[in-house]
Motif scaffolding. Structure first.
Motif, PDB file in Angstrom:
ATOM      1  N   ARG A   1       0.824  -1.216   0.000  1.00 56.26           N
ATOM      2  CA  ARG A   1       0.000   0.000   0.000  1.00 56.26           C
ATOM      3  C   ARG A   1       0.857   1.265   0.000  1.00 56.26           C
ATOM      4  N   ARG A   2       1.933   1.255   0.761  1.00 55.15           N
ATOM      5  CA  ARG A   2       2.785   2.444   0.858  1.00 55.15           C
ATOM      6  C   ARG A   2       3.424   2.809  -0.473  1.00 55.15           C
ATOM      7  N   PHE A   3       3.745   1.804  -1.289  1.00 57.61           N
ATOM      8  CA  PHE A   3       4.429   2.073  -2.549  1.00 57.61           C
ATOM      9  C   PHE A   3       3.481   2.348  -3.710  1.00 57.61           C
ATOM     10  N   ALA A   4       2.182   2.226  -3.492  1.00 56.76           N
ATOM     11  CA  ALA A   4       1.213   2.490  -4.557  1.00 56.76           C
ATOM     12  C   ALA A   4       0.977   3.988  -4.696  1.00 56.76           C
ATOM     13  N   SER A   5       0.608   4.416  -5.909  1.00 59.84           N
ATOM     14  CA  SER A   5       0.465   5.844  -6.189  1.00 59.84           C
ATOM     15  C   SER A   5      -0.884   6.426  -5.777  1.00 59.84           C
ATOM     16  N   SER A   6      -1.908   5.597  -5.649  1.00 60.49           N
ATOM     17  CA  SER A   6      -3.233   6.089  -5.268  1.00 60.49           C
ATOM     18  C   SER A   6      -3.882   5.091  -4.320  1.00 60.49           C
ATOM     19  N   SER A   7      -4.999   5.498  -3.724  1.00 57.24           N
ATOM     20  CA  SER A   7      -5.664   4.598  -2.784  1.00 57.24           C
ATOM     21  C   SER A   7      -6.238   3.376  -3.503  1.00 57.24           C
ATOM     22  N   ALA A   8      -6.743   3.558  -4.720  1.00 58.16           N
ATOM     23  CA  ALA A   8      -7.267   2.411  -5.485  1.00 58.16           C
ATOM     24  C   ALA A   8      -6.135   1.461  -5.836  1.00 58.16           C
ATOM     25  N   ALA A   9      -5.007   2.017  -6.245  1.00 55.13           N
ATOM     26  CA  ALA A   9      -3.847   1.178  -6.562  1.00 55.13           C
ATOM     27  C   ALA A   9      -3.325   0.500  -5.304  1.00 55.13           C
ATOM     28  N   ALA A  10      -3.386   1.191  -4.171  1.00 53.70           N
ATOM     29  CA  ALA A  10      -2.935   0.618  -2.904  1.00 53.70           C
ATOM     30  C   ALA A  10      -3.792  -0.578  -2.524  1.00 53.70           C
ATOM     31  N   ASP A  11      -5.108  -0.426  -2.667  1.00 58.96           N
ATOM     32  CA  ASP A  11      -6.005  -1.544  -2.363  1.00 58.96           C
ATOM     33  C   ASP A  11      -5.765  -2.708  -3.306  1.00 58.96           C
ATOM     34  N   ALA A  12      -5.575  -2.422  -4.575  1.00 57.29           N
ATOM     35  CA  ALA A  12      -5.318  -3.482  -5.555  1.00 57.29           C
ATOM     36  C   ALA A  12      -4.008  -4.196  -5.254  1.00 57.29           C
ATOM     37  N   ALA A  13      -2.977  -3.450  -4.878  1.00 55.42           N
ATOM     38  CA  ALA A  13      -1.679  -4.053  -4.567  1.00 55.42           C
ATOM     39  C   ALA A  13      -1.774  -4.925  -3.322  1.00 55.42           C
ATOM     40  N   ALA A  14      -2.462  -4.444  -2.309  1.00 55.03           N
ATOM     41  CA  ALA A  14      -2.625  -5.222  -1.082  1.00 55.03           C
ATOM     42  C   ALA A  14      -3.435  -6.484  -1.342  1.00 55.03           C
ATOM     43  N   THR A  15      -4.463  -6.372  -2.156  1.00 49.96           N
ATOM     44  CA  THR A  15      -5.277  -7.542  -2.503  1.00 49.96           C
ATOM     45  C   THR A  15      -4.444  -8.569  -3.249  1.00 49.96           C
ATOM     46  N   GLU A  16      -3.586  -8.135  -4.151  1.00 52.48           N
ATOM     47  CA  GLU A  16      -2.743  -9.055  -4.903  1.00 52.48           C
ATOM     48  C   GLU A  16      -1.761  -9.770  -3.983  1.00 52.48           C
ATOM     49  N   VAL A  17      -1.199  -9.069  -3.021  1.00 49.35           N
ATOM     50  CA  VAL A  17      -0.299  -9.705  -2.050  1.00 49.35           C
ATOM     51  C   VAL A  17      -1.050 -10.784  -1.285  1.00 49.35           C
TER      52      VAL A  17
END
Length: 100
Positions: free
Chosen positions: A36-52
Motif C-alpha cells: 500500500r505504501r508504494f502504490a500511487s493512489s488509494s485504489a492502486a494501494a487496495d489493488a496491490a494489497a489484494t494481490e499480495v
C-alpha cells in the motif's frame, strides 16, 4: 495462508490461535501495508494489497473444485472431495439443470 487442512471448527479455532499462524498473519499484514505504501493512489494501494493477499493464498492452494468453489491443498484432499457427498450432490444439481 498456512496450508493446513481443517475439518472442524475446533481445529480452525486452535490453528488460528497458534503461534505459527499468528506469525504468518502478521507477516502477511506487513507485506500488504508495504504494498500500500508504494502504490500511487488509494485504489492502486487496495489493488496491490489484494494481490499480495491473493498470492499468499495461491501459494498453498494447489487444487480448486470450480463446481463446489472449494480450495484443496493436496491430491489426497482433492480425491476425498471428489468422492465425497457434497461434490456428488453439486454434480447431480448441475446435471439436472442442464437437462431442463
Amino acid at each position: 495462508l498456512c496450508g493446513v487442512v481443517m475439518y472442524t471448527d475446533l481445529q480452525r479455532q486452535q490453528h488460528m490461535a497458534g503461534a505459527k499462524h499468528q506469525r504468518r498473519e502478521r507477516q502477511l499484514r506487513a507485506d500488504m501495508d508495504s504494498a500500500r505504501r508504494f502504490a500511487s493512489s488509494s485504489a492502486a494501494a487496495d489493488a496491490a494489497a489484494t494481490e499480495v493477499y491473493n498470492a499468499a493464498h495461491r501459494a498453498h492452494q494447489l487444487y480448486h473444485c470450480m463446481l463446489c468453489d472449494v480450495a484443496l491443498l493436496n491430491e489426497r484432499s482433492r480425491n476425498e472431495h471428489i468422492d465425497g457427498a457434497r461434490h456428488r450432490k453439486m454434480l447431480q444439481r448441475r446435471r439436472r439443470r442442464r437437462w431442463r
